[in-house]
Enzyme design. Structure first.
Site, PDB file in Angstrom:
ATOM      1  CB  SER A 146      -0.840   0.004   1.282  1.00 10.11           C
ATOM      2  OG  SER A 146      -1.502   1.237   1.446  1.00 10.11           O
ATOM      3  CE1 TYR A 159      -4.305  -2.481   4.873  1.00 13.40           C
ATOM      4  CE2 TYR A 159      -3.372  -0.292   4.557  1.00 13.40           C
ATOM      5  CZ  TYR A 159      -3.906  -1.457   4.023  1.00 13.40           C
ATOM      6  OH  TYR A 159      -4.036  -1.594   2.661  1.00 13.40           O
TER       7      TYR A 159
HETATM    8  N1  LIG Z   1      -8.557  -0.781  -1.724  1.00 12.97           N
HETATM    9  C1  LIG Z   1      -7.543   0.018  -1.494  1.00 12.97           C
HETATM   10  O1  LIG Z   1      -7.688   1.252  -1.532  1.00 12.97           O
HETATM   11  C2  LIG Z   1      -6.174  -0.549  -1.208  1.00 12.97           C
HETATM   12  C3  LIG Z   1      -5.108   0.344  -1.165  1.00 12.97           C
HETATM   13  C4  LIG Z   1      -3.829  -0.137  -0.919  1.00 12.97           C
HETATM   14  C5  LIG Z   1      -3.629  -1.486  -0.710  1.00 12.97           C
HETATM   15  N2  LIG Z   1      -4.677  -2.346  -0.733  1.00 12.97           N
HETATM   16  C6  LIG Z   1      -4.391  -3.760  -0.496  1.00 12.97           C
HETATM   17  O2  LIG Z   1      -4.857  -4.537  -1.575  1.00 12.97           O
HETATM   18  C7  LIG Z   1      -5.179  -5.842  -1.122  1.00 12.97           C
HETATM   19  C8  LIG Z   1      -6.583  -6.195  -1.589  1.00 12.97           C
HETATM   20  O3  LIG Z   1      -7.490  -5.303  -0.974  1.00 12.97           O
HETATM   21  P1  LIG Z   1      -8.929  -4.923  -1.547  1.00 12.97           P
HETATM   22  O4  LIG Z   1      -9.009  -3.459  -1.522  1.00 12.97           O
HETATM   23  O5  LIG Z   1      -9.217  -5.676  -2.764  1.00 12.97           O
HETATM   24  O6  LIG Z   1      -9.813  -5.434  -0.311  1.00 12.97           O
HETATM   25  P2  LIG Z   1     -11.076  -6.365  -0.225  1.00 12.97           P
HETATM   26  O7  LIG Z   1     -11.518  -6.278   1.192  1.00 12.97           O
HETATM   27  O8  LIG Z   1     -12.046  -6.047  -1.301  1.00 12.97           O
HETATM   28  O9  LIG Z   1     -10.467  -7.808  -0.542  1.00 12.97           O
HETATM   29  C9  LIG Z   1      -9.617  -8.452   0.362  1.00 12.97           C
HETATM   30  C10 LIG Z   1      -9.871  -9.940   0.257  1.00 12.97           C
HETATM   31  O10 LIG Z   1      -9.023 -10.586   1.216  1.00 12.97           O
HETATM   32  C11 LIG Z   1      -9.785 -11.574   1.867  1.00 12.97           C
HETATM   33  N3  LIG Z   1      -9.316 -11.869   3.211  1.00 12.97           N
HETATM   34  C12 LIG Z   1      -9.323 -11.036   4.291  1.00 12.97           C
HETATM   35  N4  LIG Z   1      -8.940 -11.706   5.386  1.00 12.97           N
HETATM   36  C13 LIG Z   1      -8.664 -12.981   4.991  1.00 12.97           C
HETATM   37  C14 LIG Z   1      -8.245 -14.141   5.675  1.00 12.97           C
HETATM   38  N5  LIG Z   1      -8.063 -14.154   7.005  1.00 12.97           N
HETATM   39  N6  LIG Z   1      -8.060 -15.275   4.970  1.00 12.97           N
HETATM   40  C15 LIG Z   1      -8.280 -15.294   3.630  1.00 12.97           C
HETATM   41  N7  LIG Z   1      -8.697 -14.231   2.923  1.00 12.97           N
HETATM   42  C16 LIG Z   1      -8.895 -13.079   3.610  1.00 12.97           C
HETATM   43  C17 LIG Z   1     -11.194 -10.992   1.926  1.00 12.97           C
HETATM   44  O11 LIG Z   1     -12.190 -11.994   2.159  1.00 12.97           O
HETATM   45  C18 LIG Z   1     -11.321 -10.302   0.594  1.00 12.97           C
HETATM   46  O12 LIG Z   1     -11.867 -11.120  -0.400  1.00 12.97           O
HETATM   47  C19 LIG Z   1      -5.038  -5.817   0.393  1.00 12.97           C
HETATM   48  O13 LIG Z   1      -3.783  -6.363   0.759  1.00 12.97           O
HETATM   49  C20 LIG Z   1      -5.082  -4.340   0.717  1.00 12.97           C
HETATM   50  O14 LIG Z   1      -4.414  -4.029   1.907  1.00 12.97           O
HETATM   51  C21 LIG Z   1      -5.957  -1.912  -0.987  1.00 12.97           C
END
Ligand SMILES: NC(=O)c1ccc[n+]([C@@H]2O[C@H](COP(=O)([O-])OP(=O)(O)OC[C@H]3O[C@@H](n4cnc5c(N)ncnc54)[C@H](O)[C@@H]3O)[C@@H](O)[C@H]2O)c1
Length: 277
Positions: A146, A159
């Protein structure tokens, strides 16, 4: 474009049920890869991602796993290998976040975030790298961190710390795995339109409006806009990239302060060439 072709490679994407994970899995399949998808057990959306991949004509296996159960992750990695055969690409995408003040974070919340965002990345990469080495594949490990790995954001101490830790873990693994022909990199997204902050106790609309002002490109990313970076890192096109990160943030980290709003309007300085009759 052959350098981006992933035909004959198999990729594991964690957190593939929705958001970025679904976009990454789809993009890898579009580039020719077969897929192993994982997410929490009983996540119905995981089957939707799987059908999209099948529609693209790729082989897809679904192996659910709660990644916070860190003592199960080596066995999970072995199960993935038994099910799908040699794995070429690991996308450590699953992640979780909670919006809590630093002094209010409980032990439970701290470790929940750390287990999914950091510990799972470590133990899964550890075991699957062993398989990649034994299978003699030119592996690719790509972890989604991130912009918060690089600059803090209030209310996200666990986080931010987890993502910063993974950033340095990526560099360490890159150095240790380079002799085996395995590259290790990260993608650091900015603000992406996904449900990750659905449970945050905040005024979403006001927050997003304020944040958009901070983004030079003026909008949140759609999940698929992070997939180009992934395809580069996953394919032969990115073979010489290791130990690095690609920031996909619409320019947020490049800007200290949204000063352009306080400047005179943009005035193009290029003069047009005279029209030829
Ligand atoms: N959305 C943003 O703005 C953003 C920004 C920077 C980084 N990220 C990173 O991108 C990645 C994906 O995030 P996203 O935005 O798609 O989020 P999201 O919440 O839509 O998807 C995350 C997925 O991870 C799964 N997950 C969570 N805990 C889990 C566990 N214990 N076991 C198995 N699966 C698990 C969830 O069920 C979900 O399907 C993450 O690592 C997040 O930190 C997201």
């Amino acid at each position: 474009m052959d350098r981006f072709d992933l035909t004959g490679r198999t990729a594991l994407v964690t957190g593939a049920a929705r958001g970025l994970g679904r976009a990454f899995a789809t993009a890898l399949a579009e580039a020719g890869a077969d897929l192993v998808l994982t997410d929490l057990p009983d996540t119905p959306d995981l089957a939707d991602t799987a059908s999209r991949i099948e529609e693209l004509g790729r082989t897809v296996h679904v192996v659910p796993q709660d990644l916070s159960r860190t003592d199960e992750l080596h066995a999970f990695a072995d199960r993935v290998h038994e099910t799908a055969g040699p794995l070429h690409i690991l996308v450590n995408n699953a992640g979780t976040a909670a919006l809590e003040r630093f002094n209010e974070i409980t032990t439970e919340s701290w470790y929940r975030v750390m287990r999914v965002n950091l510990d799972a990345v470590f133990f899964l990469s550890q075991r699957l790298a062993e398989h990649m080495i034994a299978d003699r594949v030119e592996g690719r490990i790509i972890t989604i961190t991130s912009k918060n790995a690089l600059v803090a954001e209030a209310g996200l101490a666990h986080y931010n710390a987890s993502k910063a830790a993974v950033d340095l873990l990526t560099q360490t693994l890159a150095v240790e795995l380079a002799p085996h022909g395995i590259t290790v990199n990260s993608i650091a997204p900015g603000m992406v339109a996904t449900p990750i902050d659905d449970a945050f106790p905040f005024d979403r609309e006001a927050f997003e409006a304020a944040y958009r002002e901070r983004i030079p490109l003026g909008r949140y990313a759609e999940p698929q806009e992070c997939a180009g970076a992934l395809l580069l890192l996953a394919s032969d096109a990115g073979a010489y990239l290791t130990g690095t990160r690609i920031v996909v943030d619409g320019g947020v980290l490049a800007d200290q302060m949204p000063r352009t709003r306080f400047m005179p309007p943009y005035r193009p300085t290029l003069t047009r060439p005279p029209r030829t009759p």
